[in-house]
Every structure is written in structure tokens, then in C-alpha cells.
Design an enzyme around this catalytic site. Sequence first.
Site, PDB file in Angstrom:
ATOM      1  N   THR A   1     -26.657  44.768 -15.018  1.00 49.45           N
ATOM      2  CA  THR A   1     -27.200  45.970 -15.657  1.00 49.45           C
ATOM      3  C   THR A   1     -28.422  45.633 -16.519  1.00 49.45           C
ATOM      4  O   THR A   1     -29.412  46.361 -16.508  1.00 49.45           O
ATOM      5  CB  THR A   1     -26.100  46.621 -16.536  1.00 49.45           C
TER       6      THR A   1
ATOM      7  N   HIS B   1     -30.013  52.990 -10.018  1.00 53.55           N
ATOM      8  CA  HIS B   1     -28.566  53.152 -10.168  1.00 53.55           C
ATOM      9  C   HIS B   1     -27.917  52.908  -8.817  1.00 53.55           C
ATOM     10  O   HIS B   1     -28.437  53.327  -7.787  1.00 53.55           O
ATOM     11  CB  HIS B   1     -28.233  54.590 -10.610  1.00 53.55           C
TER      12      HIS B   1
ATOM     13  N   PHE C   1     -26.177  54.855 -27.426  1.00 52.59           N
ATOM     14  CA  PHE C   1     -27.450  54.916 -26.703  1.00 52.59           C
ATOM     15  C   PHE C   1     -27.541  56.089 -25.721  1.00 52.59           C
ATOM     16  O   PHE C   1     -28.580  56.294 -25.098  1.00 52.59           O
ATOM     17  CB  PHE C   1     -27.719  53.589 -25.965  1.00 52.59           C
TER      18      PHE C   1
ATOM     19  N   ARG D   1     -33.302  44.134 -10.043  1.00 54.30           N
ATOM     20  CA  ARG D   1     -33.511  44.196 -11.498  1.00 54.30           C
ATOM     21  C   ARG D   1     -34.034  42.867 -12.040  1.00 54.30           C
ATOM     22  O   ARG D   1     -34.869  42.844 -12.941  1.00 54.30           O
ATOM     23  CB  ARG D   1     -32.196  44.583 -12.189  1.00 54.30           C
TER      24      ARG D   1
ATOM     25  N   ARG E   1     -24.523  46.454  -5.239  1.00 57.57           N
ATOM     26  CA  ARG E   1     -24.361  45.962  -6.618  1.00 57.57           C
ATOM     27  C   ARG E   1     -25.006  44.586  -6.753  1.00 57.57           C
ATOM     28  O   ARG E   1     -25.703  44.304  -7.716  1.00 57.57           O
ATOM     29  CB  ARG E   1     -22.879  45.836  -7.005  1.00 57.57           C
TER      30      ARG E   1
ATOM     31  N   ASN F   1     -34.048  49.975 -16.078  1.00 53.87           N
ATOM     32  CA  ASN F   1     -33.610  48.998 -15.072  1.00 53.87           C
ATOM     33  C   ASN F   1     -33.710  49.528 -13.641  1.00 53.87           C
ATOM     34  O   ASN F   1     -32.999  49.072 -12.745  1.00 53.87           O
ATOM     35  CB  ASN F   1     -32.213  48.460 -15.394  1.00 53.87           C
TER      36      ASN F   1
END
Length: 153
Positions: A91, A115, A57, A102, A85, A112
Site C-alpha cells: 500500500t 486500487h 486520514f 507502486r 495485489r 499510490n
Amino acid sequence: MEDTFILIKPDGIQRSMVGRIIQRLEEKGLQLRAVKMEQLDESMVKKLYPHLKNKEFFPRLVNFMVATPVLAMVWRGEGAVLATRKLLGSTDPQKAETGTIRGDMALAVGANLVHCSDAPENAAREIELFFSPGELCNYEKSTNIWLREEPWQ
Ligand code: IDP
Ligand code: MG
């Protein structure tokens, strides 16, 4: 105090989520040290995601990440890497808990929104990739004492 690197991806820019994402980070008690809007190219995406270069991907990830400018930021706080996080969630937004950025605001792993660094050593590497030392602001917020373990001391 710990620094972490956060980047609002092109979908966050296009969907006008910049204010809401920054608000979530501020609400958590983190302190903004640096911010920069930047157009990424393929080599920069490879540097940000060296662990994904050989994934099938990856070409789609590059196309996505260079689609519009992104917003790169450095945020500081106690345990900032793990805290952000958790704030972002898994993710894959379909697996991310409700209440996370997210989980609340996105539907697809390929879009999403944000980062964030996954470890302090990666945070240091990613910050260096986007910012020179002089671009990181050093200042004390008067509210910081009210975010400590024992604010009254
Ligand atoms: P993270 O963003 O939660 O740290 P990483 O595994 O470091 O997750 O992946 C970096 C980014 O690559 C993800 O945020 C997502 O945009 C993209 N990505 C990861 N896995 C996939 C996948 O299976 N399909 C499409 N994109 C993916
Ligand atoms: Mg990652």
C-alpha cells in the site's frame, strides 16, 4: 478463472499513467472485461473503503479520490486477485518492491496510483458497486491457452 476490480486513482489519471498501468496488467496475461471512467463522490468512496471510514486520514482520502474522475476496470485471469495485489505492491509505495507498479511509479501512500481488490469476495462486491452484469464482457482470447499450466494440452 477469477475476476478482480482495479481502479486507476486520480493521480494516475493526472500523471498520464493509464496506458502504462493497463500495459502492466496486459503483460501479466490478464484479460480486460470492463472499463468505465467515473467521477466518484464521498458516498462512493465510503462504499469502496468501508474498512477505513473511521480512520483519521479518511477525509483526506475522500478529497483525493474525488479530485478527478477515475478509471474503473474488471480484469480476469487465473488467480487474478492475488496476482494483481502482487503486481501493485505494498500500500505504501515507499515499502513497495521495485518491479511493482507502486514501487516503480509512486512515492506516497496518499497517492499510490491504483486500487485493486484484496480478496475474491471483495472483488465481487466492488465489481457489483461499479458495474451491472451486462457491462461485463464475456469473450475468449485466443492467447488464453498459452497462459495455462499445460498450454500444449
Ligand atoms: P490497499 O489500497 O493496498 O488495499 P487499504 O488499506 O485498503 O490498502 O487502503 C486503501 C487506500 O487508503 C490506500 O490505497 C491509500 O490510498 C489509502 N491509505 C491507506 N492507509 C493510509 C494512510 O496511512 N495514510 C493515508 N492514506 C492511506
Ligand atoms: Mg484495500
